[in-house]
Scaffold this active site. Structure first.
Site, PDB file in Angstrom:
ATOM      1  N   ALA A 193       0.822  -1.264   0.014  1.00  0.00           N
ATOM      2  CA  ALA A 193       0.202  -0.157   0.030  1.00  0.00           C
ATOM      3  C   ALA A 193       1.031   1.118   0.030  1.00  0.00           C
ATOM      4  N   VAL A 195       3.063   4.168  -2.766  1.00  0.00           N
ATOM      5  CA  VAL A 195       2.714   5.051  -3.634  1.00  0.00           C
ATOM      6  C   VAL A 195       1.883   4.468  -5.194  1.00  0.00           C
ATOM      7  N   ILE A 196       2.888   3.353  -5.424  1.00  0.00           N
ATOM      8  CA  ILE A 196       2.202   2.702  -6.652  1.00  0.00           C
ATOM      9  C   ILE A 196       0.955   2.126  -6.418  1.00  0.00           C
ATOM     10  N   GLU A 215      -1.120  -4.865   2.442  1.00  0.00           N
ATOM     11  CA  GLU A 215       0.210  -4.266   3.074  1.00  0.00           C
ATOM     12  C   GLU A 215       0.705  -4.983   4.118  1.00  0.00           C
ATOM     13  N   SER A 281       3.614  -4.040  -5.771  1.00  0.00           N
ATOM     14  CA  SER A 281       4.151  -2.812  -5.660  1.00  0.00           C
ATOM     15  C   SER A 281       4.848  -2.513  -4.338  1.00  0.00           C
ATOM     16  N   ARG A 284      11.209  -0.423  -5.158  1.00  0.00           N
ATOM     17  CA  ARG A 284      12.186  -0.266  -6.283  1.00  0.00           C
ATOM     18  C   ARG A 284      13.509  -0.629  -6.017  1.00  0.00           C
ATOM     19  N   ASP A 324      17.435   7.349  -9.401  1.00  0.00           N
ATOM     20  CA  ASP A 324      16.930   6.114  -8.552  1.00  0.00           C
ATOM     21  C   ASP A 324      18.010   5.336  -8.329  1.00  0.00           C
ATOM     22  N   ALA A 332      11.328  11.496  -9.595  1.00  0.00           N
ATOM     23  CA  ALA A 332      11.763  12.327 -10.824  1.00  0.00           C
ATOM     24  C   ALA A 332      12.425  13.406 -10.804  1.00  0.00           C
ATOM     25  N   HIS A 456      -8.807  34.946  -3.856  1.00  0.00           N
ATOM     26  CA  HIS A 456     -10.175  34.693  -3.494  1.00  0.00           C
ATOM     27  C   HIS A 456     -11.018  34.361  -4.566  1.00  0.00           C
TER      28      HIS A 456
HETATM   29  P1  FAD Z   1      14.764   6.072 -14.867  1.00  0.00           P
HETATM   30  O1  FAD Z   1      13.725   7.073 -15.104  1.00  0.00           O
HETATM   31  O2  FAD Z   1      14.659   4.756 -14.365  1.00  0.00           O
HETATM   32  O3  FAD Z   1      15.584   6.216 -16.129  1.00  0.00           O
HETATM   33  C1  FAD Z   1      16.999   5.521 -16.271  1.00  0.00           C
HETATM   34  C2  FAD Z   1      16.975   5.093 -17.850  1.00  0.00           C
HETATM   35  O4  FAD Z   1      18.382   4.518 -17.960  1.00  0.00           O
HETATM   36  C3  FAD Z   1      16.149   4.341 -18.412  1.00  0.00           C
HETATM   37  O5  FAD Z   1      15.490   4.771 -19.694  1.00  0.00           O
HETATM   38  C4  FAD Z   1      16.964   2.971 -18.668  1.00  0.00           C
HETATM   39  O6  FAD Z   1      16.413   2.190 -19.634  1.00  0.00           O
HETATM   40  C5  FAD Z   1      18.168   3.546 -18.843  1.00  0.00           C
HETATM   41  N1  FAD Z   1      19.255   2.804 -18.760  1.00  0.00           N
HETATM   42  C6  FAD Z   1      19.698   1.798 -17.581  1.00  0.00           C
HETATM   43  N2  FAD Z   1      20.745   1.350 -17.961  1.00  0.00           N
HETATM   44  C7  FAD Z   1      21.159   1.685 -18.721  1.00  0.00           C
HETATM   45  C8  FAD Z   1      22.367   1.317 -19.606  1.00  0.00           C
HETATM   46  N3  FAD Z   1      23.285   0.532 -19.058  1.00  0.00           N
HETATM   47  N4  FAD Z   1      22.806   1.958 -21.110  1.00  0.00           N
HETATM   48  C9  FAD Z   1      21.612   2.896 -21.423  1.00  0.00           C
HETATM   49  N5  FAD Z   1      20.742   3.156 -20.606  1.00  0.00           N
HETATM   50  C10 FAD Z   1      20.365   2.732 -19.522  1.00  0.00           C
HETATM   51  N6  FAD Z   1       8.467  10.231  -9.297  1.00  0.00           N
HETATM   52  C11 FAD Z   1       7.874  11.410  -9.355  1.00  0.00           C
HETATM   53  O7  FAD Z   1       8.488  12.368  -8.896  1.00  0.00           O
HETATM   54  N7  FAD Z   1       6.580  11.409  -9.566  1.00  0.00           N
HETATM   55  C12 FAD Z   1       5.616  10.795  -9.749  1.00  0.00           C
HETATM   56  O8  FAD Z   1       4.475  11.012 -10.029  1.00  0.00           O
HETATM   57  C13 FAD Z   1       6.097   9.343 -10.056  1.00  0.00           C
HETATM   58  N8  FAD Z   1       5.272   8.475 -10.437  1.00  0.00           N
HETATM   59  C14 FAD Z   1       5.754   6.996 -10.637  1.00  0.00           C
HETATM   60  C15 FAD Z   1       4.971   6.156 -11.044  1.00  0.00           C
HETATM   61  C16 FAD Z   1       5.379   4.872 -11.308  1.00  0.00           C
HETATM   62  C17 FAD Z   1       4.357   3.816 -11.561  1.00  0.00           C
HETATM   63  C18 FAD Z   1       6.610   4.420 -10.867  1.00  0.00           C
HETATM   64  C19 FAD Z   1       7.190   3.296 -11.445  1.00  0.00           C
HETATM   65  C20 FAD Z   1       7.630   5.576 -10.816  1.00  0.00           C
HETATM   66  C21 FAD Z   1       7.161   7.026 -10.296  1.00  0.00           C
HETATM   67  N9  FAD Z   1       7.768   7.942  -9.990  1.00  0.00           N
HETATM   68  C22 FAD Z   1       7.468   9.122  -9.677  1.00  0.00           C
HETATM   69  C23 FAD Z   1       9.408   7.655  -9.772  1.00  0.00           C
HETATM   70  C24 FAD Z   1      10.391   7.949 -10.964  1.00  0.00           C
HETATM   71  O9  FAD Z   1       9.476   7.426 -12.168  1.00  0.00           O
HETATM   72  C25 FAD Z   1      11.727   7.806 -10.840  1.00  0.00           C
HETATM   73  O10 FAD Z   1      12.188   8.331  -9.600  1.00  0.00           O
HETATM   74  C26 FAD Z   1      12.452   8.467 -12.061  1.00  0.00           C
HETATM   75  O11 FAD Z   1      12.135   7.934 -13.142  1.00  0.00           O
HETATM   76  C27 FAD Z   1      14.151   8.237 -11.751  1.00  0.00           C
HETATM   77  O12 FAD Z   1      14.574   8.802 -12.765  1.00  0.00           O
HETATM   78  P2  FAD Z   1      16.244   8.139 -13.133  1.00  0.00           P
HETATM   79  O13 FAD Z   1      16.580   9.293 -14.314  1.00  0.00           O
HETATM   80  O14 FAD Z   1      17.001   8.011 -12.234  1.00  0.00           O
HETATM   81  O15 FAD Z   1      15.930   6.628 -13.813  1.00  0.00           O
HETATM   82  P1  NAI Z   2       6.721   2.314  -1.650  1.00  0.00           P
HETATM   83  O1  NAI Z   2       7.907   2.210  -0.955  1.00  0.00           O
HETATM   84  O2  NAI Z   2       6.206   3.443  -1.892  1.00  0.00           O
HETATM   85  O3  NAI Z   2       5.541   1.178  -1.177  1.00  0.00           O
HETATM   86  C1  NAI Z   2       5.953  -0.241  -0.818  1.00  0.00           C
HETATM   87  C2  NAI Z   2       4.911  -0.602   0.089  1.00  0.00           C
HETATM   88  O4  NAI Z   2       4.838  -2.021   0.002  1.00  0.00           O
HETATM   89  C3  NAI Z   2       5.186  -0.150   1.556  1.00  0.00           C
HETATM   90  O5  NAI Z   2       4.204   0.306   2.049  1.00  0.00           O
HETATM   91  C4  NAI Z   2       5.835  -1.319   2.028  1.00  0.00           C
HETATM   92  O6  NAI Z   2       5.648  -1.423   3.400  1.00  0.00           O
HETATM   93  C5  NAI Z   2       5.150  -2.282   1.354  1.00  0.00           C
HETATM   94  N1  NAI Z   2       5.766  -3.883   1.388  1.00  0.00           N
HETATM   95  C6  NAI Z   2       7.113  -4.230   1.296  1.00  0.00           C
HETATM   96  N2  NAI Z   2       7.320  -5.337   1.071  1.00  0.00           N
HETATM   97  C7  NAI Z   2       6.020  -5.932   1.319  1.00  0.00           C
HETATM   98  C8  NAI Z   2       5.711  -7.398   1.396  1.00  0.00           C
HETATM   99  N3  NAI Z   2       6.868  -8.367   1.228  1.00  0.00           N
HETATM  100  N4  NAI Z   2       4.407  -7.820   1.814  1.00  0.00           N
HETATM  101  C9  NAI Z   2       3.563  -6.580   1.629  1.00  0.00           C
HETATM  102  N5  NAI Z   2       3.865  -5.345   1.661  1.00  0.00           N
HETATM  103  C10 NAI Z   2       5.030  -5.089   1.680  1.00  0.00           C
HETATM  104  O7  NAI Z   2       6.986   1.497  -3.132  1.00  0.00           O
HETATM  105  P2  NAI Z   2       6.125   1.311  -4.299  1.00  0.00           P
HETATM  106  O8  NAI Z   2       4.922   1.741  -4.315  1.00  0.00           O
HETATM  107  O9  NAI Z   2       6.728   0.314  -5.112  1.00  0.00           O
HETATM  108  O10 NAI Z   2       6.766   2.648  -5.181  1.00  0.00           O
HETATM  109  C11 NAI Z   2       8.247   2.751  -5.515  1.00  0.00           C
HETATM  110  C12 NAI Z   2       8.604   4.115  -5.614  1.00  0.00           C
HETATM  111  O11 NAI Z   2       8.358   4.682  -6.597  1.00  0.00           O
HETATM  112  C13 NAI Z   2       8.078   5.053  -4.639  1.00  0.00           C
HETATM  113  O12 NAI Z   2       8.607   4.847  -3.133  1.00  0.00           O
HETATM  114  C14 NAI Z   2       8.323   6.245  -4.959  1.00  0.00           C
HETATM  115  O13 NAI Z   2       9.652   6.557  -4.822  1.00  0.00           O
HETATM  116  C15 NAI Z   2       8.110   6.222  -6.678  1.00  0.00           C
HETATM  117  N6  NAI Z   2       6.973   6.463  -6.936  1.00  0.00           N
HETATM  118  C16 NAI Z   2       6.612   7.917  -6.898  1.00  0.00           C
HETATM  119  C17 NAI Z   2       5.248   8.285  -7.268  1.00  0.00           C
HETATM  120  C18 NAI Z   2       4.942   9.727  -6.794  1.00  0.00           C
HETATM  121  O14 NAI Z   2       5.926  10.450  -6.710  1.00  0.00           O
HETATM  122  N7  NAI Z   2       3.776  10.126  -6.950  1.00  0.00           N
HETATM  123  C19 NAI Z   2       4.455   7.387  -7.810  1.00  0.00           C
HETATM  124  C20 NAI Z   2       4.898   6.226  -7.753  1.00  0.00           C
HETATM  125  C21 NAI Z   2       6.043   5.639  -7.574  1.00  0.00           C
END
Ligand code: FAD
Ligand code: NAI
Length: 477
Positions: A193, A195-196, A215, A281, A284, A324, A332, A456
């Protein structure tokens, strides 16, 4: 090697950390390349990383579409708008999301051209040390050998696997599959439970799935201010998300068209639940796959993150890492800020990221957003603080919008009144939090916000009122 493949800066990874680092480096006059491996369904380059392809952008597209659907079905009638024959066109919803992703991919390719960043579509890996810097090999759609004085590793993260439940993206889904389910599952299970789990659970609930979230921890959203988390839990439960805390997940068994999860609930009782689809989820993990860091001795920690100092320097001279793949929140905007700061440091400037003012947003409805310390953190640290809250119920704009759930909460130092944290659960909290971020960057007091004129009627008046509440002088509540 041809001179054209000698670069001042090579960025490996084109997500928000990498592509922004590359653009900033090029703006600063460096000859810059960015290598990214992501391909779209047609095999074409799809820079933007997790964020653009299977994260921030597609999830927000589906959140918006599903919210429209829910409003049309449940909220419009109160506004005097009767909708008959409401139908979900899921293929169109998914197509729209894919179009938005493609627009973002293409936008980044355009920005590379505009800023004279050379883009390589392929996997980047360390070849070894070169006379001046490093050799980087590109393989995959493009093959090349580059040299770089400075390398920025921005290879991002992948979904964490639950042992015994491999992602197949058909029945057991990571974020990738969760964003592309081709028919609404009648029963959707979500493990985690976080963010994802909450964002994707909301999307599929709104379009008709019966969503159960399992969760592991006994508390809901442990990193969120307790009062806000409690309010959010109440609202999500009322919407129909079935959130089960304190679950210990056991065997996960795939059938032909379903998945059965065995778990012990919070009382220890053994349960089983069968779902049409299961999203896992649970966080990560950093991605260094294919990077061949061993060739140059790039140091990773025991969890696989690239080891960096406060300024994103790795163990190797001239090699930096951002986003990340390094410590800190996986967001991001955090990755982007680190990318900019690193490019500026390479240029001898003093790039800076303030980790105390990185905002968090969960894009549920209502949204949850916060910056700074939670009340429980301040208590644990023994900091004397004052708190002020203001409910959206008492805000005229929220009433007009028909979205009065939630509140704004300010936490300020008891002596100096400096803002220590701001927490919001409510409509467009993602936008409202910016004011708090700016205020905290400028070390504002709650009184500063209380004395600033806010338009307002606007939701931002709830922010002002919560600041006034710190001094127990809200005007509208
Ligand atoms: P990434 O975005 O993972 O990019 C890494 C890139 O490197 C990828 O394109 C990959 O293919 C490439 N790569 C990897 N290895 C190599 C290699 N050896 N050579 C060439 N290319 C390579 N964050 C927010 O702030 N707001 C949100 O609303 C949000 N929503 C999310 C929703 C979901 C479902 C998920 C999964 C994540 C979300 N995040 C959100 C988290 C956010 O996506 C990450 O924090 C962010 O993308 C990290 O950026 P990055 O550049 O570090 O890595
Ligand atoms: P998360 O860390 O937000 O949540 C994972 C949840 O899974 C936690 O509540 C944790 O206690 C639970 N959990 C872990 N192991 C478990 C298990 N074995 N059984 C049951 N529950 C378990 O991770 P999530 O949702 O996968 O997202 C990954 C990351 O991606 C976030 O932490 C965030 O950094 C980024 N993200 C950001 C978003 C945003 O900014 N709006 C949206 C989506 C993702």
């Amino acid at each position: 090697m041809s001179n054209e493949n000698q670069f001042d800066v090579v960025v490996i990874g084109g997500g928000p950390g990498g592509y922004i680092a590359a653009i900033r480096a090029a703006q600063l006059g460096f000859k810059t390349a960015c290598i990214d491996a992501w391909s779209n369904a047609a095999g074409k380059p799809a820079p933007g990383g997790t964020c653009t392809n299977v994260g921030c952008i597609p999830s927000k597209a589906l959140l918006q579409s599903s919210e429209h659907f829910e409003h049309a079905g449940h909220a419009f009638a109160e506004h005097g708008i009767n909708v008959s024959g409401l139908e979900l066109n899921l293929p169109q919803m998914l197509k729209r999301k894919d179009t938005i992703v493609k627009q973002n991919n293409d936008g980044i390719l355009f920005l590379f051209k505009k800023n004279k960043v050379t883009f390589f579509h392929g996997l980047g890996s360390f070849g070894g040390k070169a006379d001046e810097g490093y050799t980087i090999n590109v393989s995959g759609p493009t093959t090349a050998t580059l040299t770089a004085k400075n390398v920025v590793v921005a290879t991002g993260s992948n979904a964490r696997q639950l042992p015994g439940a491999e992602f197949d993206e058909k029945l057991i889904l990571s974020n990738e599959g969760a964003l592309a389910i081709e028919a609404v599952p009648s029963k959707l299970g979500v493990i985690g439970a976080g963010v994802i789990g909450l964002e994707m659970g909301s999307v599929w609930r709104r379009v008709g799935a019966d969503v159960t979230v399992l969760e592991g921890l006994p508390t809901f959203l442990g990193a969120v201010d307790e009062q806000i988390a409690k309010e959010a839990h109440k609202l999500f439960t009322k919407q129909g998300l079935k959130i089960n805390l304190g679950c210990k997940i056991g065997a996960i068994t795939k059938g032909e068209n379903n998945v059965t999860v065995a778990y012990a609930d919070s009382t220890g009782a053994e349960q089983t639940a069968t779902f049409d689809r299961l999203i896992i989820s649970i966080g990560r993990v950093p991605n260094t796959h294919g990077l061949n860091g061993e060739a140059v001795g790039l140091q990773l920690d025991e969890r696989g993150f690239v080891v960096v100092d406060d300024e994103c320097r790795t163990s190797l001279p001239g090699v930096w890492a951002v986003g990340d793949v390094v410590r800190g929140p996986m967001l991001a905007h955090k990755a982007e800020e680190e990318g900019v700061a690193v490019a500026e440091r390479i240029a001898g400037q003093h790039g800076h990221v303030n980790f105390n003012t990185i905002p968090w947003v969960i894009y549920t409805s209502p949204e949850i957003a916060w910056v700074g310390k939670t009340e429980q953190q301040l208590k644990a640290e023994g900091v004397a603080y004052k708190a002020g809250t203001f409910p959206f119920m008492a805000n005229g704009r929220a009433r007009a919008l028909g979205d009065t759930s939630g509140m704004v909460k300010f936490l300020a130092d008891a002596t100096t009144d400096e803002i220590l944290g701001v927490h919001i659960v409510g409509p467009v909290a993602s936008e409202l939090i910016s004011e708090a971020v700016v205020a905290m960057e400028f070390k504002a007091s709650s009184e500063d916000i209380a004395r600033i004129c806010h338009a307002h009627p606007s939701l931002s008046e709830a922010v002002k009122e919560a600041a006034l509440a710190v001094d127990k002088r809200s005007l509208n509540f």
